[in-house]
Design an enzyme around this catalytic site. Structure first.
Site, PDB file in Angstrom:
ATOM      1  CG  ASP A 519      38.152  38.473  41.968  1.00  0.00           C
ATOM      2  OD1 ASP A 519      38.602  39.434  41.325  1.00  0.00           O
ATOM      3  OD2 ASP A 519      36.942  38.252  42.113  1.00  0.00           O
ATOM      4  CB  THR A 521      44.655  36.249  35.605  1.00  0.00           C
ATOM      5  OG1 THR A 521      43.646  35.821  34.672  1.00  0.00           O
ATOM      6  CG2 THR A 521      44.867  35.160  36.627  1.00  0.00           C
TER       7      THR A 521
END
Length: 611
Positions: A519, A521
């Protein structure tokens, strides 16, 4: 009666409160007053209290202050102090690194009641910095300052080696010794397979057997003696495990080899070599013991990796903080911080506790918690967490959660608990060992009686030799190597890739994972922002736009600004001088390039940022 004493070493109101608390707890004390400015304590007591008792009370309370008694006149007479060295305090929680006892912990060091391995201490969730005098090492305090004896500045005390580190180093030392003596024994034993055995040109076979015996002694009685101790404990407590069979198998093989070396005439010709000597098991003894020791070393190494991850988390929390009291900044230990205290956080400092900004603003690097590489802008009223790093401005926070209640402490505790978890395969190994050991011992006994009853003459010699062979062959050295080796490789590979393995069960379960959902980056990227392309609207020159943006950002410390400047350098952009530069928290930056005022930041119609 009433007496006044001088106290050397108090430096803040916390010291004052500690002295009042410790001395006030003595039963003879009726009233106590501590004067921090004069470094004095006045005590009203029902009966006289010897100075040594007061000093001892301070030492037991962890306060390494010096008490002076007044003499005649204005001078004071210093009394010798029974100085005690402070020992490094850990968590006081010990557990078995093999997890034989599950989640069971102990409050004292010792050996595991199941497998006999030394218990290791759980890392402490909060470390307190200590200071010492370079000239008087017996002076140890938790406060910086000067030595009460010579006046020299106190220096930080380096942390002593933990019991686990010492145990690991001792195991490495034993492993080196075991290898040093095992390899020659193995070569001597296997030399018969070399054509025209070159060793026999130096000595006969019997003398080489004596050499094997001498080389085996350090391995059995020093490097690997602990395995025989654990085997004995497992038999006494009837917690049969791998060490039971290792101890029985190698022990009997060693004793049989000594018997064959000293009394070869007791054995029939079928058990003798072409040189007239009995086939001995010295090499089997030392090789098996060294392999099991290797397994223990790998297990200890894997445990050190997990402990290392916990210690890195511990280092995220600072040991000191700046307390704002009555408008004055004081450096205090993190252990003296209470809920409601005001703390100043300077640029680049780690935030000591969980709290809320009451003054100032800055940006805070929260990557250690959120995984996001870009610092988060903080203003008055925003909350911050312990261990995160302040940016380029100073601010004041009010402490809301301290000690074990902080988010960082809870993370450390979670990782510490996870390090004691067990993989399902380890439970299988324990179950196998529980039944495997008595079965093998029973088979060995049956073998002895079968050969003793039905074997050729001398039947008891055949029975004895074959019973020993069963124990040696069945010795589960692979069982001792498989689990620690797999854990070590898994944890090691994860550490190399920047992945912290939560527990052994998760490592084993990953075998079944075929889809990974994340969830954030920042979890799979480099963790640094970069500029891919700058687009200019119609009527604007792209290179001119890049030059203005990069020039304006050269005075900003924001990670996005650094990325823009780096992108400008790839375009060979020459940076311009900027006047009246200003960074507006949470909005952007403004400045003057030549005669033109330039603003870069968030476009908010309700803001006067661009006016």
């Amino acid at each position: 009666m009433k007496h006044t004493y001088s106290v050397v070493g108090m430096s803040c109101s916390g010291c004052q409160a500690n002295v009042e608390r410790v001395l006030g707890s003595l039963p003879e004390v009726e009233k106590i007053t501590v004067n921090l400015a004069k470094a004095e304590v006045t005590i009203e007591m029902s009966t006289h209290i010897p100075l040594e008792k007061l000093q001892e009370a301070l030492l037991k309370g962890g306060l390494h202050y010096t008490i002076d008694i007044p003499s005649h006149g204005n001078k004071t007479k210093k009394v010798p102090i029974p100085v005690k060295k402070m020992k490094p305090k850990g968590n006081g929680v010990y557990y078995c690194p093999m997890h034989c006892e599950g989640d069971m912990t102990h409050d004292k060091p010792g050996d595991c009641s199941v497998c006999g391995m030394p218990l290791v201490e759980e890392p402490q969730a909060a470390q307190q910095q200590q200071y010492t005098c370079p000239m008087h090492p017996e002076i140890i305090t938790t406060k910086p300052g000067s030595c009460p004896k010579c006046g020299m500045d106190l220096v930080p005390l380096k942390p002593m080696e933990s019991q686990e580190q010492k145990g690991y180093k001792e195991m490495v030392k034993k492993m080196k010794i075991a290898l040093l003596f095992t390899i020659p024994v193995f070569i001597i034993s296997m030399s018969d397979m070399i054509p025209n055995n070159p060793l026999l040109k130096l000595m006969d076979h019997q003398n080489w057997n004596w050499v094997q015996f001498v080389l085996t002694l350090p391995v059995v009685f020093y490097a690997c003696w602990i395995f025989f101790v654990r085997a004995w404990k497992s038999i006494v407590t009837w917690n049969l495990n791998m060490f039971t069979l290792v101890g029985i198998g190698t022990g009997v093989a060693f004793l049989f080899s000594i018997l064959g070396l000293l009394f070869p005439d007791l054995f029939p010709a079928e058990f003798k070599t072409e040189y007239g000597t009995v086939a001995l098991y010295f090499e089997a003894t030392v090789v098996i013991l060294t392999l099991v020791l290797l397994g223990q070393l790998l297990e200890a190494r894997a445990h050190r990796r997990t402990s290392g991850a916990i210690k890195e988390l511990l280092e995220m929390a600072p040991s000191e903080a700046i307390l704002v009291e009555n408008g004055v900044d004081k450096v205090v230990s993190i252990h003296d911080i209470k809920v409601g205290d005001l703390l100043r956080v300077k640029p680049g400092d780690k935030i000591p506790v969980d709290g809320k900004l009451t003054e100032g603003n800055s940006n805070v690097d929260e990557s250690m918690i959120s995984g996001e590489p870009i610092p988060v802008d903080k203003k008055m009223g925003d909350r911050v967490s312990a261990g995160t790093i302040n940016g380029n401005k100073s601010f004041v926070i009010i402490a809301e959660k301290v000690g074990a209640d902080t988010l960082l402490s809870q993370i450390i505790q979670m990782v510490s608990d996870a390090s004691r978890s067990r993989a399902p395969i380890q439970k299988l190994v324990d179950t196998v060992a529980k039944y495997f050991v008595p079965i093998i011992v029973m088979i060995s006994i049956i073998t002895f009686f079968v050969w003793a009853i039905f074997g050729p003459y001398p039947a008891y010699v055949y029975a004895f030799v074959n019973a020993i062979a069963v124990l040696i062959i069945a010795c589960p050295c692979a069982l001792g190597l498989a689990t620690p080796m797999s854990v070590m490789v898994g944890v090691g590979k994860g550490a190399q890739s920047g992945v912290l393995i939560k527990n052994a069960e998760a490592l084993e379960t990953m075998n079944k994972v075929n889809v990974l959902i994340i969830d954030k980056t920042g979890t799979i990227t480099e963790g640094k922002p970069s500029v891919e392309r700058i687009y200019a609207t119609e009527g604007n020159n792209e290179l001119d736009l890049i030059q203005k943006i990069a020039s304006l950002n050269q005075y900003s410390e924001h990670p996005l600004a650094e990325a823009v400047i780096k992108y400008g350098k790839t375009k060979n952009i020459q940076l311009l001088d900027v006047k009246d530069f200003e960074a507006i928290a949470g909005k952007g930056v403004v400045g003057t390039l030549g005669e033109e005022k330039v603003a870069l930041g968030n476009l908010n119609p309700n803001s006067s940022f661009f006016t």
